[in-house]
Design a protein around this motif. Structure first.
Motif, PDB file in Angstrom:
ATOM      1  N   ALA A 167      29.205  48.355  34.115  1.00 28.38           N
ATOM      2  CA  ALA A 167      30.235  47.582  34.537  1.00 28.38           C
ATOM      3  C   ALA A 167      30.602  47.781  36.152  1.00 28.38           C
ATOM      4  O   ALA A 167      30.832  47.112  36.773  1.00 28.38           O
ATOM      5  CB  ALA A 167      31.555  47.701  33.718  1.00 28.38           C
ATOM      6  N   ALA A 168      30.665  49.399  36.336  1.00 30.68           N
ATOM      7  CA  ALA A 168      31.005  49.633  37.577  1.00 30.68           C
ATOM      8  C   ALA A 168      29.909  49.466  38.542  1.00 30.68           C
ATOM      9  O   ALA A 168      30.079  48.991  39.751  1.00 30.68           O
ATOM     10  CB  ALA A 168      31.377  51.215  37.577  1.00 30.68           C
ATOM     11  N   MET A 169      28.555  49.514  38.220  1.00 27.80           N
ATOM     12  CA  MET A 169      27.427  49.382  39.071  1.00 27.80           C
ATOM     13  C   MET A 169      27.479  47.866  39.339  1.00 27.80           C
ATOM     14  O   MET A 169      27.326  47.390  40.517  1.00 27.80           O
ATOM     15  CB  MET A 169      26.038  49.628  38.738  1.00 27.80           C
ATOM     16  N   THR A 173      28.128  46.010  43.043  1.00 26.26           N
ATOM     17  CA  THR A 173      27.154  44.919  43.606  1.00 26.26           C
ATOM     18  C   THR A 173      27.826  43.776  43.888  1.00 26.26           C
ATOM     19  O   THR A 173      27.515  43.122  44.931  1.00 26.26           O
ATOM     20  CB  THR A 173      26.000  44.496  42.416  1.00 26.26           C
ATOM     21  N   ALA A 174      28.794  43.496  43.194  1.00 31.26           N
ATOM     22  CA  ALA A 174      29.629  42.100  43.528  1.00 31.26           C
ATOM     23  C   ALA A 174      30.590  42.383  44.725  1.00 31.26           C
ATOM     24  O   ALA A 174      30.590  41.647  45.692  1.00 31.26           O
ATOM     25  CB  ALA A 174      30.344  41.848  42.538  1.00 31.26           C
ATOM     26  N   LEU A 175      30.976  43.900  44.625  1.00 33.81           N
ATOM     27  CA  LEU A 175      31.750  43.969  46.283  1.00 33.81           C
ATOM     28  C   LEU A 175      31.054  44.202  47.403  1.00 33.81           C
ATOM     29  O   LEU A 175      31.358  43.651  48.156  1.00 33.81           O
ATOM     30  CB  LEU A 175      32.553  45.383  45.987  1.00 33.81           C
ATOM     31  N   VAL A 176      29.750  44.500  47.345  1.00 33.40           N
ATOM     32  CA  VAL A 176      28.729  44.626  48.184  1.00 33.40           C
ATOM     33  C   VAL A 176      28.435  42.983  48.941  1.00 33.40           C
ATOM     34  O   VAL A 176      28.518  42.770  49.979  1.00 33.40           O
ATOM     35  CB  VAL A 176      27.458  45.287  48.092  1.00 33.40           C
ATOM     36  N   ASN A 177      28.473  42.505  47.898  1.00 31.24           N
ATOM     37  CA  ASN A 177      28.463  40.952  48.246  1.00 31.24           C
ATOM     38  C   ASN A 177      29.469  40.524  49.196  1.00 31.24           C
ATOM     39  O   ASN A 177      29.214  39.599  50.064  1.00 31.24           O
ATOM     40  CB  ASN A 177      27.946  39.997  47.185  1.00 31.24           C
ATOM     41  N   VAL A 178      30.579  40.864  48.432  1.00 29.20           N
ATOM     42  CA  VAL A 178      31.990  40.287  49.233  1.00 29.20           C
ATOM     43  C   VAL A 178      31.929  41.095  50.692  1.00 29.20           C
ATOM     44  O   VAL A 178      32.177  40.464  51.605  1.00 29.20           O
ATOM     45  CB  VAL A 178      33.082  40.881  48.538  1.00 29.20           C
ATOM     46  N   MET A 229      37.234  50.494  48.034  1.00 34.13           N
ATOM     47  CA  MET A 229      36.899  50.426  46.731  1.00 34.13           C
ATOM     48  C   MET A 229      35.603  50.735  46.448  1.00 34.13           C
ATOM     49  O   MET A 229      35.116  51.376  45.456  1.00 34.13           O
ATOM     50  CB  MET A 229      36.968  48.739  46.494  1.00 34.13           C
ATOM     51  N   MET A 230      34.485  50.695  47.398  1.00 35.05           N
ATOM     52  CA  MET A 230      32.991  50.895  46.932  1.00 35.05           C
ATOM     53  C   MET A 230      33.037  52.252  47.154  1.00 35.05           C
ATOM     54  O   MET A 230      32.182  52.900  46.481  1.00 35.05           O
ATOM     55  CB  MET A 230      32.271  50.054  48.375  1.00 35.05           C
ATOM     56  N   PHE A 238      28.870  56.630  40.794  1.00 33.12           N
ATOM     57  CA  PHE A 238      27.695  56.635  40.882  1.00 33.12           C
ATOM     58  C   PHE A 238      26.903  58.266  41.246  1.00 33.12           C
ATOM     59  O   PHE A 238      26.108  58.636  40.547  1.00 33.12           O
ATOM     60  CB  PHE A 238      27.132  56.084  42.073  1.00 33.12           C
ATOM     61  N   VAL A 239      27.802  58.809  42.106  1.00 31.11           N
ATOM     62  CA  VAL A 239      27.314  60.460  42.472  1.00 31.11           C
ATOM     63  C   VAL A 239      27.239  61.339  41.190  1.00 31.11           C
ATOM     64  O   VAL A 239      26.469  62.030  40.977  1.00 31.11           O
ATOM     65  CB  VAL A 239      28.260  60.827  43.571  1.00 31.11           C
ATOM     66  N   HIS A 240      27.876  60.851  40.258  1.00 34.45           N
ATOM     67  CA  HIS A 240      27.973  61.629  39.114  1.00 34.45           C
ATOM     68  C   HIS A 240      26.970  61.169  37.877  1.00 34.45           C
ATOM     69  O   HIS A 240      26.371  61.947  37.369  1.00 34.45           O
ATOM     70  CB  HIS A 240      29.432  61.829  38.372  1.00 34.45           C
TER      71      HIS A 240
END
Length: 1169
Positions: A167-169, A173-178, A229-230, A238-240
């Motif tokens: 869900a987080a990834m 991805t949706a936030l990167v698009n925004v 947010m990202m 992600f890092v973990h």
């Protein structure tokens, strides 16, 4: 459409989802997303509306959505949401997690859950897209969601961690698009602002400038919030999780970071993010490495991104190249494709050593790896960099094709690879990427036949041989359209397009090589290696082109060259290639057959005459023969032997001269070894061709001959102390047994009409029909004898027994006798064979009619009638057939419940109707065994089955009734009409020797089944375990084997026939009975004490129960064997009325009657079996 959000609003109490009154509509986000019936856009819009009405309830719904998607049954309540921290909520949900199953929605199999994963990801994407203009900036919704997902991703519970990471990834991805959209809007606003500001003062609109400045400021603030947010997701999750212990979680992270770098390269395509992909290239799981490579492929596909990837390429290039040898083939394929993309982007990125590491993979046995390496090789070596210049150069040199240099390069690569025996692999690897080059046969033949033009190097002898070998491989690949042996799992079905391409290629190569092959043979006829390869080409021709294109003159030229090759060479590979070419050209389906046959016959005539003269000269010279005489015989004999392999040369009678040579060698001892070997080989082919002629015309005779040979050389060959003949014993394997059975089924069980139509002469001739029937009966009898004497496994008899009713008039007596003899050999295995034959008929009926059988049809009635006939063959002595009948019922019950109904447990099993057939055997069970079988049946029944009364359950009902009724009439039968003649126990001396079925791996002196203990019961032993039975010496079909019979079998003096040892073994019936006895042991003693005051009668039963039982069974069973011996031998079914009353009076009726035996089970608690 009813609003989901509104429905949820009404369906909640304290934040807990409730179902609607009708119980049908989904009311939680999880249920809506799982079913996927509503468009995700409308689902998200309705959630947004509910969020605007009550933020807490809507967010609570979203939180529970993530919890339930993880497979947790718990629910977060509104008071928990308002008063507890995320860590406390997650701890509470962890306690309510279902630990019984390790499955959760993301890992559950099936199309529903696969669709759920897609819907889950789409929901998150659509949610952010719809909220991107307002809600995500309210500092409440996104903070809550990111905080929850961060906490869940750090959980020890795999389901929470996996689901929240996905869900987080997807959220990221949706936030990167925004963020990308905001960046584009910022650039556009900045350009508008610059354009307006650069206008002259009179035309400049200050209010517009203010609006643009305000918009730019707002966009920048939004951009900053999105970046925060990202960063929270990237650093907090992600890092973990990119190095999580679970491979699926690591793969999700790597897959999504690849999307971010491709989508928003300005922000993410830098070394700070690329390093995570580079490090994960070393992951221990192939799944994760595969995601890394695919993510990089998406980046290297875009040429504009190469400058940003330069540092990464230099750092991780060696690792990527080494992954072309990955142990996971899928990873190796993607690594090669990535190296190919790197090569396309920059020629200098890969060193020669890097390229060579990929080159040799074109010889890999794994075809996808080889094809990917072929694509790399094509890009590196065989791509024309300037096609127009190369075509102009070819025209100036007089070539029709510009591929001359590329073909030369292909030959050099093949030679330098030093894997010359794998030319077919190299061609197959390049076939998909370099078809145009590999199908340029005109250019190849030009290089072979024409003189090199000025400026070209002459092909060396090795290069010419390599080019010819490669050319033949390309011809084979085009004509057969499938990979060579060792590549792929077999021939696949070609598509219509591939089939058309194959036909076109075959016509093209045929038209070309029909004209050029004679020239090539003429040029290279002295070189055996080149000629042997060139002579393979005609087998790929479309030979109709010779006649359709009026090209007979080219055929004559080819035949002339082949003849010259035969006369010039004695190497076997060349001669066999010539022989095979003649064989292909002589195919009867082509019109050129006569022309080729004449040329072949002329060649054989000349060689035969030469051979005859040279043999005469050699035999006359004898020891004085010189090398020339020996060479003349050997060379001619080699040519004839090579041709005799593929051609029937019987009419030239080569066997006679070969025999003379062999005989002379034996008598004189001076025959050269090479001549002797070739003479033996030629004689061998002569015998084989004559054998083919014999067997082609008389398959029935061959079958009878084979059956006789199997009978003669069976295990009975060593009986009578002839152990020295053991090396001659031959036991047919399963393949041969199946072929024999198939022959019987194809040639014996045929309708009279079909047989009469296939006969020669008058179809209505009764004499011919009778003769044909007699032949078929002989075939069946021959095969049945193999079964009776344990040469063919008894289970093969199932295919014979099932035809008993249909072919009763023709073969009924043979099948009945076979059944009788097999029962004497092994009663249990015979019973299993009978039930197997009924199961085969039942399965055939299911295939024809489907699962919904019409139980009133004639087909079902036929199977039941056959079962009734089989039941009658068990005779009247239920003691002797007790174990066999019980085994039959056991197998039948297991078959009936073997397959559950795919529609659900409330429907009857697919084979349940078979119980109606099995009911025909219930009358053969004695009362005790009926109880045992009924108990065994109940193990397969659920509680609901016993309560069902629908028509489809009638077979089960009727079968149960057959086991529960008839007890009063069920006695151990002693009703033989001929028993009166057996007033005393007959002597068992003089009976035929006992014949046992061989048990694989049985040691000499191993205990027989009657001596085996609990471990040897038929419930635990191999199905092939046999009990001894008496058989007569076999009468052969056409060859009688006469031998002295072995000494008479003497019974064991310590164990009488029918003694208690025979009946007290722990069989399946005994095991079932023992369970019941053990169950009664706890109450048996109390019951005995309660009845101990009832007088002398009870005391006598306790003291004498076992001796009386032994005495009765010892005395009665011997008489029963005598009285029923005739019935087993003659299979008499309809017996005359017996004198039961008088006979029972003689045989202690009070104890022999089964009803009397079990009258008082509490005292007589020892199981009979």
């Amino acid at each position: 459409e009813k609003g989901v959000g509104v429905a949820r609003g009404r369906g909640k109490a304290n934040g807990v989802a409730q179902h609607n009154g009708d119980g049908g509509d989904p009311v939680t986000l999880f249920e809506v997303v799982k079913l996927g019936k509503s468009a995700m856009q409308s689902v998200v819009d309705e959630w947004i509306e509910s969020y605007k009405q009550d933020r807490d309830l809507a967010l609570l719904d979203l939180i529970n959505f993530f919890i339930q998607c993880s497979g947790c049954k718990g629910t977060v309540r509104i008071e928990m949401f308002r008063n507890m921290q995320n860590a406390e909520i997650i701890r509470k949900m962890t306690e309510e997690f279902d630990e019984d199953s390790g499955d959760y929605p993301l890992t559950m199999p099936g199309p529903l859950w696969k669709k759920f994963r897609y819907n889950f990801c789409e929901f998150i994407s659509v949610l952010i897209r719809q909220c991107q203009y307002s809600i995500i900036y309210d500092e409440y919704m996104m903070d809550t969601v990111i905080s929850l997902l961060t906490g869940l991703s750090d959980s020890q519970v795999r389901a929470f961690r996996h689901t929240s990471t996905l869900a987080a990834m997807k959220l990221m991805t949706a936030l990167v698009n925004v963020a990308l959209n905001l960046s584009i809007h910022q650039d556009n606003t900045q350009r508008q602002y610059e354009a307006e500001r650069n206008k002259i003062a009179g035309k400049r609109a200050n209010d517009k400038l203010e609006l643009l400045l305000q918009k730019r400021k707002e966009l920048q603030e939004n951009q900053d919030e999105i970046e925060n947010m990202m960063n929270s997701i990237f650093k907090g999750i992600f890092v973990h999780r990119y190095r999580d212990a679970i491979a699926e979680i690591r793969a999700i992270c790597i897959e999504e970071i690849g999307v971010w770098m491709k989508m928003y390269s300005d922000a993410f395509l830098n070394d700070s993010y690329l390093k995570y992909v580079g490090w994960t290239l070393h992951d221990r799981q192939g799944e994760v490495r595969l995601k890394c490579l695919k993510a990089l492929q998406n980046l290297y596909t875009n040429r504009e991104l190469f400058p940003k990837l330069e540092l990464f390429t230099n750092r991780f290039k060696d690792r990527i190249v080494s992954m072309t040898l990955d142990k996971e083939y899928d990873v190796a394929v993607e690594a090669i494709r990535l190296v190919t993309l790197i090569l396309q982007g920059s020629e200098d990125a890969l060193s020669n050593e890097d390229c060579e590491n990929v080159y040799h993979l074109v010889y890999s046995a794994h075809r996808p790896v080889a094809v990917a390496a072929g694509e790399f090789l094509h890009r590196k070596l065989f791509s024309r960099h300037d096609p127009q210049a190369e075509e102009a150069l070819a025209k100036r040199r007089g070539r029709s094709s510009p591929n001359g240099n590329l073909i030369r390069m292909l030959v050099l690569f093949f030679l330098e690879s030093e894997l010359h025996e794998h030319a077919a692999y190299l061609v197959d690897s390049l076939w998909e990427s370099s078809q145009e080059l590999l199908k340029d046969w005109e250019c190849m033949t030009e290089l072979l036949t024409e003189e090199p033009v000025q400026g070209e190097e002459v092909l060396s002898d090795r290069q010419e041989s390599a080019l010819i070998e490669l050319m033949v491989c390309t011809i084979r690949q085009a004509a057969e359209a499938h990979p060579p042996v060792g590549r792929g799992t077999g021939k696949r079905v070609l598509t219509a397009k591939e089939r058309k391409t194959q036909i076109d290629d075959k016509n093209k190569l045929t038209e070309h090589f029909i004209m050029t092959l004679p020239m090539l043979l003429s040029k290279y006829q002295a070189d055996s290696e080149k000629v042997a390869n060139l002579l393979q080409i005609p087998q790929f021709f479309d030979l109709d082109v010779y006649s359709a294109g009026r090209m007979e003159k080219h055929l004559d030229a080819l035949l002339k060259q082949i003849r010259l090759v035969v006369e010039k060479h004695i190497e076997m590979d060349v001669l066999e290639a010539c022989s095979k070419t003649y064989s292909i050209l002589c195919s009867e389906e082509y019109t050129i057959m006569n022309r080729v046959d004449i040329a072949r016959s002329q060649l054989i005539d000349e060689m035969t005459d030469r051979f005859a003269h040279s043999v005469e000269g050699l035999l006359q010279e004898a020891e004085e023969a010189d090398d020339d005489d020996i060479y003349n015989v050997l060379s001619t004999l080699k040519r004839l032997t090579a041709f005799h392999n593929a051609h029937d040369l019987t009419r030239w009678d080569l066997f006679g001269n070969c025999y003379r040579l062999l005989k002379a060698g034996i008598e004189q001892g001076s025959m050269p070894e090479q001549i002797a070997v070739q003479a033996l080989q030629c004689s061998h082919y002569s015998v084989l061709w004559q054998l083919v002629k014999i067997t082609e015309g008389a398959p029935s005779k061959a079958f009878m001959l084979l059956c006789d040979l199997l009978m003669i050389f069976s295990h009975q060959l060593v009986t009578g102390g002839r152990d020295g003949l053991q090396p001659l014993v031959f036991n047919p394997d399963m393949t041969l047994q199946n072929e024999l059975l198939n022959f019987v089924l194809d040639h014996v069980f045929v309708d009279q009409d079909d047989e009469s139509q296939s006969m020669e002469g008058d179809e209505e001739d009764e004499a011919n029909k009778i003769e044909a029937l007699h032949k078929r009966r002989n075939l069946l009898a021959a095969f049945c004898k193999l079964i009776i004497f344990d040469i063919v496994d008894m289970h093969a008899a199932a295919d014979i027994f099932k035809h008993y009713m249909k072919y009763y008039n023709d073969y009924g007596d043979i099948i009945k006798e076979t059944l009788s003899k097999t029962r004497q050999t092994d009663k249990i295995l015979c019973a299993k064979t009978l039930i197997l034959s009924l199961q085969q008929l039942f399965n055939e009926l299911l295939q024809d009619q489907g699962p919904n059988l019409d139980r009133t049809s004639s087909h079902v009635s036929g199977i039941k009638e056959l079962a009734r006939r089989f039941a009658l063959t068990f005779g009247l002595d239920q003691i002797k057939t007790r174990e066999a009948v019980a085994t039959l019922h056991k197998d039948g019950i297991e078959f009936a419940f073997k397959f559950q109904n795919p529609r659900g447990p409330e429907f009857p099993p697919i084979n349940l109707a078979f119980l109606e057939v099995l009911s025909e055997f219930s009358s053969k069970l004695i009362r005790q065994d009926k109880k045992t079988v009924h108990s065994y049946l109940e193990k397969f029944m659920s509680e609901s089955m016993s309560e069902r009364r629908e028509d489809v359950w009638l077979p089960l009902i009727s079968y149960r009734n057959s086991l529960l009724t008839g007890g009063d009439e069920d006695h151990m039968s002693v009703t033989s009409g001929s028993s009166s003649k057996a007033g005393s126990v007959r002597s068992k001396k003089g009976r035929p020797p006992v014949h046992k079925k061989r048990i694989e791996g049985e040691e000499p002196g191993a205990p027989t089944p009657l001596q085996s203990s609990v471990e040897g019961s038929w419930m635990l032993r191999n199905d092939t375990l046999q009990t001894p039975g008496a058989l007569q010496t076999p009468q052969l079909t056409s060859t009688v084997l006469r031998e002295n019979r072995p000494a008479e079998h003497m019974p064991d003096p310590d164990s009488e026939p029918g003694s208690e040892n025979d009946f007290m073994q722990m069989s399946w019936l005994g095991q079932q009975k023992m369970e019941e006895v053990n169950r009664k042991d706890r109450t048996g003693m109390n019951y005995i004490k309660a009845r101990s005051n009832q007088g002398v009668r009870r005391g006598l039963m306790e003291d004498d129960a076992e001796p009386i039982f032994e005495d009765v069974m010892m005395s009665s069973r011997g008489q029963l064997e005598d009285m029923n011996e005739e019935f087993e031998d003659t299979m008499v079914i309809d017996l005359p009325p017996s004198r039961n009353r008088r006979e029972r009076a003689e045989l202690r009726p009070d104890f022999f009657d089964s009803a009397a035996m079990i009258e008082d089970e509490s005292g007589f608690s020892m199981p009979m079996f």
